[in-house]
Scaffold this motif. Structure first.
Motif, short mmCIF file in Angstrom:
data_model
loop_
_atom_site.label_atom_id
_atom_site.label_comp_id
_atom_site.label_asym_id
_atom_site.label_seq_id
_atom_site.Cartn_x
_atom_site.Cartn_y
_atom_site.Cartn_z
N TRP A 198 0.09 -60.79 -0.78
CA TRP A 198 -0.11 -59.37 -1.07
C TRP A 198 -1.56 -59.05 -1.40
CZ3 TRP A 198 2.86 -55.82 0.64
CH2 TRP A 198 4.21 -56.07 0.83
N ARG A 199 -2.24 -59.96 -2.08
CA ARG A 199 -3.66 -59.75 -2.37
C ARG A 199 -4.46 -59.70 -1.08
NH1 ARG A 199 -6.42 -64.71 -4.48
NH2 ARG A 199 -6.54 -65.01 -2.26
N ASP A 200 -4.20 -60.64 -0.19
CA ASP A 200 -4.92 -60.68 1.08
C ASP A 200 -4.63 -59.46 1.94
OD1 ASP A 200 -5.98 -63.08 0.26
OD2 ASP A 200 -4.71 -64.33 1.56
N MET A 201 -3.35 -59.05 1.96
CA MET A 201 -2.97 -57.87 2.74
C MET A 201 -3.66 -56.62 2.21
SD MET A 201 -0.87 -58.66 5.22
CE MET A 201 0.13 -57.25 5.56
N SER A 202 -3.72 -56.47 0.89
CA SER A 202 -4.37 -55.29 0.33
C SER A 202 -5.86 -55.29 0.63
CB SER A 202 -4.12 -55.19 -1.17
OG SER A 202 -4.73 -56.27 -1.86
N GLN A 203 -6.49 -56.45 0.65
CA GLN A 203 -7.90 -56.53 1.01
C GLN A 203 -8.12 -56.16 2.47
OE1 GLN A 203 -9.16 -60.46 -0.10
NE2 GLN A 203 -9.51 -59.91 -2.23
N ILE A 204 -7.22 -56.57 3.34
CA ILE A 204 -7.33 -56.24 4.77
C ILE A 204 -7.20 -54.74 4.96
CG2 ILE A 204 -6.15 -56.44 7.01
CD1 ILE A 204 -5.50 -59.38 6.17
N PHE A 205 -6.18 -54.12 4.33
CA PHE A 205 -6.02 -52.67 4.46
C PHE A 205 -7.21 -51.92 3.88
CE2 PHE A 205 -1.31 -53.57 4.67
CZ PHE A 205 -1.21 -53.26 6.02
N TYR A 206 -7.75 -52.42 2.79
CA TYR A 206 -8.93 -51.80 2.20
C TYR A 206 -10.11 -51.86 3.16
CZ TYR A 206 -13.01 -51.16 -0.80
OH TYR A 206 -14.19 -50.73 -1.32
N GLN A 207 -10.32 -53.00 3.81
CA GLN A 207 -11.43 -53.15 4.75
C GLN A 207 -11.23 -52.24 5.97
OE1 GLN A 207 -14.23 -54.83 4.29
NE2 GLN A 207 -13.57 -55.61 2.30
N ILE A 208 -9.98 -52.11 6.45
CA ILE A 208 -9.71 -51.22 7.59
C ILE A 208 -10.00 -49.78 7.20
CG2 ILE A 208 -7.84 -50.27 9.02
CD1 ILE A 208 -6.62 -53.11 9.03
N ALA A 209 -9.54 -49.37 6.02
CA ALA A 209 -9.77 -48.00 5.56
C ALA A 209 -11.26 -47.73 5.37
CB ALA A 209 -9.00 -47.74 4.27
N LEU A 210 -11.96 -48.70 4.82
CA LEU A 210 -13.39 -48.55 4.62
C LEU A 210 -14.13 -48.43 5.96
CD1 LEU A 210 -15.45 -48.48 2.30
CD2 LEU A 210 -15.73 -50.93 2.56
N GLY A 211 -13.71 -49.27 6.92
CA GLY A 211 -14.32 -49.21 8.25
C GLY A 211 -14.03 -47.89 8.94
N ALA A 212 -12.78 -47.38 8.82
CA ALA A 212 -12.42 -46.10 9.43
C ALA A 212 -13.20 -44.96 8.78
CB ALA A 212 -10.93 -45.86 9.27
N ALA A 213 -13.39 -45.02 7.48
CA ALA A 213 -14.17 -43.99 6.80
C ALA A 213 -15.62 -44.02 7.24
CB ALA A 213 -14.06 -44.17 5.29
N ALA A 214 -16.16 -45.20 7.44
CA ALA A 214 -17.55 -45.34 7.90
C ALA A 214 -17.71 -44.76 9.31
CB ALA A 214 -18.00 -46.79 7.84
N VAL A 215 -16.76 -45.08 10.20
CA VAL A 215 -16.81 -44.56 11.58
C VAL A 215 -16.62 -43.05 11.56
CG1 VAL A 215 -15.59 -44.58 13.79
CG2 VAL A 215 -16.07 -46.71 12.64
#
Length: 152
Positions: free
Chosen positions: A132-149
């Motif tokens: 769950w920790r790893d999954m939340s980090q992955i979703f956070y990175q995807i959201a951060l990348g989408a916000a940057a784009v």
């Protein structure tokens, strides 16, 4: 490393039934080598509970209590305890699994003075936390990348 391993003396322990050795039963004939030692620990009047319990502690031995009673007297199991793999280290060094006896065997959950009840950590529960920790980090990175784009 292999040379060091070849020259390192093997250390270990051998759990024996001293009464059977002393009476000379053939199956319990033990060959001693130079440097072998016989260690007979002082008799204890307590049972120790360690591992995933609320308060790992030694308690005075009481004949009528079983291993689960001692766990309850230590505050019970923690959330991370593996209650299916509890084992008992007998005072003579042997190990018993309380739930693995047959119907006709003696009650192996019966404790004796000097025994230790071990409640291990449930590794499966730890793996789920890591997942769950790893999954939340992955979703956070995807959201951060989408916000940057999206801000371009």
């Amino acid at each position: 490393l292999l040379d060091k391993l070849k020259t390192t003396p093997a250390l270990g322990r051998l759990v024996i039934d001293l009464d059977k050795v002393i009476t000379g039963q053939e199956a319990y004939s033990i060959s001693l080598k130079d440097g072998d030692e016989l260690f007979i620990p002082e008799k204890k009047s307590s049972v120790t509970v360690i591992g995933e319990v609320q308060l790992p502690v030694s308690q005075l031995f009481e004949q009528e209590l079983d291993y689960w009673d001692y766990i309850e007297r230590s505050g019970g199991l923690t959330d991370k305890a593996d209650d299916e793999r509890i084992y008992i280290i007998k005072a003579n060094g042997g190990v018993q699994m309380p739930g693995s006896s047959s119907w006709f065997a003696s009650n192996d959950s019966q404790l004796a003075p000097g025994d230790t009840v071990v409640v291990p950590l449930d590794a499966d529960k730890i793996d789920q936390v890591v997942l769950w920790r790893d999954m939340s980090q992955i979703f956070y990175q995807i959201a951060l990348g989408a916000a940057a784009v999206g801000s371009l």
